[in-house]
Scaffold this motif. Structure first.
Motif, PDB file in Angstrom:
ATOM      1  N   GLY A  72       0.828  -1.197   0.000  1.00  0.00           N
ATOM      2  CA  GLY A  72       0.000   0.000   0.000  1.00  0.00           C
ATOM      3  C   GLY A  72       0.860   1.242   0.000  1.00  0.00           C
ATOM      4  O   GLY A  72       2.044   1.201   0.357  1.00  0.00           O
ATOM      5  N   LEU A  73       0.296   2.354  -0.444  1.00  0.00           N
ATOM      6  CA  LEU A  73       0.996   3.653  -0.379  1.00  0.00           C
ATOM      7  C   LEU A  73       2.371   3.576  -1.022  1.00  0.00           C
ATOM      8  O   LEU A  73       3.402   3.865  -0.407  1.00  0.00           O
ATOM      9  CB  LEU A  73       1.129   4.093   1.093  1.00  0.00           C
ATOM     10  N   ASN A  74       2.403   3.210  -2.311  1.00  0.00           N
ATOM     11  CA  ASN A  74       3.686   3.035  -2.987  1.00  0.00           C
ATOM     12  C   ASN A  74       3.857   3.906  -4.221  1.00  0.00           C
ATOM     13  O   ASN A  74       4.918   3.898  -4.831  1.00  0.00           O
ATOM     14  CB  ASN A  74       3.883   1.560  -3.362  1.00  0.00           C
ATOM     15  N   ARG A  76       3.895   7.850  -5.402  1.00  0.00           N
ATOM     16  CA  ARG A  76       3.973   9.179  -4.794  1.00  0.00           C
ATOM     17  C   ARG A  76       2.653   9.931  -4.943  1.00  0.00           C
ATOM     18  O   ARG A  76       2.211  10.617  -4.022  1.00  0.00           O
ATOM     19  CB  ARG A  76       5.138   9.951  -5.416  1.00  0.00           C
ATOM     20  N   HIS A  78      -0.405   8.757  -5.109  1.00  0.00           N
ATOM     21  CA  HIS A  78      -1.434   8.234  -4.211  1.00  0.00           C
ATOM     22  C   HIS A  78      -1.145   8.625  -2.760  1.00  0.00           C
ATOM     23  O   HIS A  78      -2.063   8.949  -2.003  1.00  0.00           O
ATOM     24  CB  HIS A  78      -1.505   6.715  -4.347  1.00  0.00           C
ATOM     25  N   ILE A  79       0.118   8.603  -2.378  1.00  0.00           N
ATOM     26  CA  ILE A  79       0.480   9.005  -1.010  1.00  0.00           C
ATOM     27  C   ILE A  79       0.081  10.462  -0.777  1.00  0.00           C
ATOM     28  O   ILE A  79      -0.485  10.811   0.260  1.00  0.00           O
ATOM     29  CB  ILE A  79       1.987   8.792  -0.771  1.00  0.00           C
ATOM     30  N   THR A  82      -3.640  11.035  -0.239  1.00  0.00           N
ATOM     31  CA  THR A  82      -4.141  10.598   1.061  1.00  0.00           C
ATOM     32  C   THR A  82      -3.660  11.502   2.198  1.00  0.00           C
ATOM     33  O   THR A  82      -4.074  11.316   3.352  1.00  0.00           O
ATOM     34  CB  THR A  82      -3.681   9.156   1.370  1.00  0.00           C
ATOM     35  N   ARG A  84      -0.621  11.701   3.424  1.00  0.00           N
ATOM     36  CA  ARG A  84       0.410  11.079   4.242  1.00  0.00           C
ATOM     37  C   ARG A  84       1.809  11.486   3.785  1.00  0.00           C
ATOM     38  O   ARG A  84       2.005  11.965   2.675  1.00  0.00           O
ATOM     39  CB  ARG A  84       0.291   9.556   4.194  1.00  0.00           C
ATOM     40  N   THR A  91       4.645  -0.542   2.998  1.00  0.00           N
ATOM     41  CA  THR A  91       3.457  -0.857   3.791  1.00  0.00           C
ATOM     42  C   THR A  91       2.837  -2.120   3.209  1.00  0.00           C
ATOM     43  O   THR A  91       2.360  -2.119   2.079  1.00  0.00           O
ATOM     44  CB  THR A  91       2.448   0.304   3.733  1.00  0.00           C
ATOM     45  N   GLY A 236       1.072  -1.816  -5.450  1.00  0.00           N
ATOM     46  CA  GLY A 236       0.447  -0.572  -5.022  1.00  0.00           C
ATOM     47  C   GLY A 236      -0.223   0.171  -6.171  1.00  0.00           C
ATOM     48  O   GLY A 236      -0.002  -0.132  -7.343  1.00  0.00           O
TER      49      GLY A 236
END
Length: 276
Positions: A72-74, A76, A78-79, A82, A84, A91, A236
């Protein structure tokens, strides 16, 4: 090479893609094929050319291994969507084999969830046993790449801090249509990844945006568990998931969701309501 697992004769067979047709191999599926030390030779030279056309074939998940590891969260993008910070380590979460779905099968939307979301991903298939591997060894052990839609039940995923229950509904993770060996796709370092819902582009990115690359992930995972031939790692998803939209958007019966990966092909699934 490009390999597939096809449903035929009441069972499944591994197959090699030649042009528009499938050449049926002796192995019952791609995971069984990869268990052979000589799988490359057997896949390249074996089989009979009496298989169906690729477009007409009833394709099973290209692999159905004992272990499915997901990141998850892999990406840039998408991170950032969110809110984060970039993680220091991958993750990770796991899926069971029963979650996997054929690349053209209907996607049955679980009646228990009202927030079924799409996640276009690059899948990595292990080609030889890995334990405490370095990055170079891990890269050499990659059998190939495939497309994955890590369909997620967001309401269940967010019930607790652990994602497990939102990621493990049965028959909700399309995988395929083929496994493309690394020479076919340049180690997947810069492949275009796209997701559409009823033809509308909802995700579009390049695997160059991955924070942790495929070999780096395999090396990291092999530090604490043994990876075996056929194991699948989903790397991810990029930005554009339905849960991050304003307002959020989720899949509905009748829609068609497609995840396409450059050099590999598409998983195309029609959404249907679960029978009461």
């Amino acid at each position: 090479m490009r390999l597939a697992t096809v449903r035929i004769g009441g069972g499944t067979r591994a197959a090699r893609v030649e042009g528009e047709r499938l050449v049926l191999l002796d192995a019952p599926d791609v995971v069984s094929l990869l268990a052979s030390r000589r799988w490359q030779e057997e896949a390249a030279t074996g089989g009979s050319a009496d298989g169906p056309a690729l477009e007409e074939a009833d394709l099973a998940p290209v692999v159905r291994p004992a272990r499915v590891v997901c990141v998850g969260l892999n990406y840039r993008s998408h991170i950032l969507e969110t809110g984060r910070e970039l993680p220091e380590y991958p993750t990770l979460f796991a899926k069971f084999p029963d979650t996997l779905l054929g690349p053209r099968d209907d996607l049955v939307l679980p009646a228990a969830s009202e927030r079924v979301d799409w996640e276009a991903e690059l899948g990595v298939v292990v080609g030889r046993t890995l334990r405490r591997a370095g990055v170079a060894e891990a890269e050499a052990a990659i059998a190939g790449y495939t497309a994955v839609n890590d369909v997620s039940m967001r309401d269940w995923q967010r019930r607790t801090l652990q994602w497990f229950q939102g990621k493990n509904f049965e028959a909700t993770t399309p995988v395929g249509p083929v496994l493309a060996t690394p020479d076919e796709v340049g180690q997947a370092t810069d492949l275009k990844l796209r997701c559409t819902v009823d033809g509308e582009v909802v995700q579009e990115a390049s695997t160059a945006d991955l924070l942790f690359g495929p070999a780096e992930i395999l090396a990291y995972v092999s530090t604490f568990m043994t990876l075996h031939p056929g194991d699948l790692v989903a790397t991810g998803t990029p930005g554009g998931v339905g849960a991050a939209r304003t307002p959020p958007v989720f899949l509905r019966p009748g829609q068609v969701v497609e995840v396409s990966l450059e050099g590999i092909g598409s998983v195309v699934n029609r959404c249907v309501a679960e029978a009461s």
